[in-house]
Design an enzyme around this catalytic site. Structure first.
Site, PDB file in Angstrom:
ATOM      1  N   ASP A   1       0.852  -1.187   0.000  1.00 36.55           N
ATOM      2  CA  ASP A   1       0.000   0.000   0.000  1.00 36.55           C
ATOM      3  C   ASP A   1       0.888   1.237   0.000  1.00 36.55           C
ATOM      4  OD1 ASP A   1      -2.315   1.802   0.495  1.00 36.55           O
ATOM      5  OD2 ASP A   1      -3.324  -0.109   0.810  1.00 36.55           O
TER       6      ASP A   1
ATOM      7  N   HIS B   1      -2.717   3.232  -4.311  1.00 40.41           N
ATOM      8  CA  HIS B   1      -2.149   2.619  -3.092  1.00 40.41           C
ATOM      9  C   HIS B   1      -0.732   2.102  -3.358  1.00 40.41           C
ATOM     10  CE1 HIS B   1      -5.811   2.947  -0.697  1.00 40.41           C
ATOM     11  NE2 HIS B   1      -6.483   2.610  -1.777  1.00 40.41           N
TER      12      HIS B   1
ATOM     13  N   GLU C   1      -9.903   2.737  -5.193  1.00 43.49           N
ATOM     14  CA  GLU C   1      -9.605   4.103  -4.773  1.00 43.49           C
ATOM     15  C   GLU C   1      -8.514   4.727  -5.645  1.00 43.49           C
ATOM     16  OE1 GLU C   1     -10.949   4.134  -0.183  1.00 43.49           O
ATOM     17  OE2 GLU C   1      -8.977   3.291  -0.531  1.00 43.49           O
TER      18      GLU C   1
HETATM   19  C1  ACM Z   1     -11.171  -0.514  -0.095  1.00 47.27           C
HETATM   20  O1  ACM Z   1     -11.740  -0.362   0.989  1.00 47.27           O
HETATM   21  N1  ACM Z   1     -10.450   0.476  -0.594  1.00 47.27           N
HETATM   22  C2  ACM Z   1     -11.305  -1.753  -0.847  1.00 47.27           C
END
Ligand code: ACM
Length: 458
Positions: free
Chosen positions: A125, A196, A260
């Site tokens: 991440d 991420h 995201e």
């Molecule tokens: C997530 O909660 N970004 C999968």
């Protein structure tokens, strides 16, 4: 269970057979005073039956060694059982806050005790990259640690000034995979792209957007806008990373993230689609979060539907398999009560009862299972993971295993009187039903409410 009179001493020899006519992962136990016959559909059925015997023997059967204060017995009877869903998962985020190998192995034991069968290991991440990749040594030298972390959730400049890091070697991960396999658990690794990914960009800035000088492993929580640059070189890097991942993880499903991605372009979507297609050529199916559905030309995937029910429907309609991971029910980092003592109370309010009362509204053969998520921004120790996960993960496990009719008023006393003593014996520091122990509170980390039912999450 169909009860019969008498008890059987425990532990005892178990006469074990395989009967492939039983449903997958199913088993039958015949317990008499003379002994136990276990008939299992497969290796997983055998594992689950052994867990059931442990449950029947009582809490002391969950201790690491016999303490010899009393003989354990199992009531006689016949049990036939099999799971409702074939994917009964839990995501453990080891990227935001690293968990040691020993902690991961212990967590696998806890999943097994609850007959969960997928450990979704979120390995990378913005805040850390946790898997050694020999071709890219800077992923461990640079990406595996950060200089400090936000404490709790706030948008200010303060950091704790405490370096945080760690990574697993290839052999550590092989050991984790093997340990899980012995317990009939599949480890599904996730390398999250194209968002991420700041930790990777910190090591290899050419993978990132226009130079930020200098790039560093992120010390903030939240959603970063820095995405991997969707170029052939990035795809080549990712292929090499995934080639290594595939040598470690035999899982038929491999996570590519896709969640995201503010500011993502069609080219970013194509990067994910190309990677998923590459995995398909290697005989694996990609797992992606539901945002990936905005991209055309995806091969058949497993979609983690986390945002809403519509996403699950869309994924199933497009022919993908679906794992229901709803943020509003199964994100176990979210607060468990409205009480002022609730530690680091981020996210939706989701009590044990809320979790247990979850009903999947999508009844479609593409729905292969459900999964809880343990995002770890606010889990700076394994004790915090225990607190967030248990006992709500027990509720998820029961929804995943047992037939769709559930009665919370029946579950609660069963949990309180029978299951929490097992967790005590296992040494799990769960949230007591009536609220945290004083040492589980975090008065030093207040939360700020944004909306009535939602507090900011990382
Ligand atoms: C997530 O909660 N970004 C999968």
């Amino acid at each position: 269970m169909t009860p019969r009179s008498g008890v059987c001493a425990w532990p005892t020899e178990v006469d074990t057979h395989i009967d492939s006519d039983l449903p997958p992962e199913g088993y039958r136990l015949e317990i008499t005073p003379a002994g136990i016959t276990l008939t299992a559909a497969d290796q997983a059925g055998r594992t689950h039956a052994q867990q059931t015997l442990r449950q029947l023997a009582g809490p002391d059967a969950f201790r690491a060694a016999a303490i010899g204060t009393r003989e354990l017995t199992i009531p006689c009877g016949v049990i036939e059982d099999h799971p409702r869903f074939r994917w009964r998962g839990c995501l453990l985020d080891v990227a935001r806050n690293f968990r040691t190998k020993a902690e991961v192995l212990r967590f696998i034991d806890l999943l097994s005790a609850h007959k969960l069968n997928v450990l979704h290991l979120h390995l990378t991440d913005d805040q850390g990259w946790r898997i050694e990749v020999p071709a890219f040594p800077k992923l461990t030298e640079i990406s595996s640690w950060r200089t400090g972390s936000m404490v709790g959730r706030h948008d200010g400049p303060e950091r704790d000034g405490r370096p945080h890091g760690g990574f697993y070697t290839t052999d550590d991960l092989r050991e984790i995979v093997a340990y899980a396999a012995e317990r009939s658990i599949t480890v599904v690794p996730e390398i999250d792209v194209p968002g991420h990914a700041r930790a990777a960009i910190a090591a290899y800035p050419e993978l990132g957007p226009e130079p930020e000088s200098p790039w560093e492993v992120w010390t903030s929580w939240g959603v970063s806008t820095s995405l991997l640059k969707p170029t052939p070189d990035t795809l080549d890097f990712l292929r090499q990373v995934f080639d290594h991942v595939l040598t470690i993880f035999p899982s038929p499903v491999i996570g590519v993230g896709g969640d995201e991605v503010p500011g993502a372009t069609p080219a970013h979507g194509r990067l994910v689609a190309d990677l998923a297609t590459y995995l398909a050529t290697q005989g694996r199916r990609a797992f992606g979060w539901d945002e990936v559905l905005d991209t055309d030309a995806l091969p058949p995937m497993v979609i983690g539907a986390w945002r809403d029910q519509a996403a699950a429907t869309r994924a199933a309609t497009a022919g993908h398999d679906v794992v229901l991971c709803p943020e509003d029910h199964f994100y176990l980092d979210h607060r468990q009560s409205d009480h002022p003592d609730e530690p680091i109370p981020v996210g939706y309010l989701r009590t044990l009862e809320d979790v247990y009362r979850y009903q999947p509204t999508l009844d479609d053969p593409h729905v292969i299972g459900i999964q809880a998520q343990l995002w770890s921004e606010h889990f700076d120790s394994v004790r915090r993971v225990d607190y967030a996960a248990f006992p709500r993960l027990c509720a998820v496990a029961e929804l995943a295993w047992s037939p769709p009719t559930h009665d919370y008023t029946e579950f609660l006393p069963r949990l309180r009187d029978h299951h929490l003593p097992r967790l005590d014996a296992l040494g799990v520091e769960y949230r007591p039903l009536d609220g945290p122990h004083p040492w589980q509170t975090r008065p030093d980390v207040p939360a700020t409410a944004h909306r009535p039912n939602q507090l900011p999450v990382g």
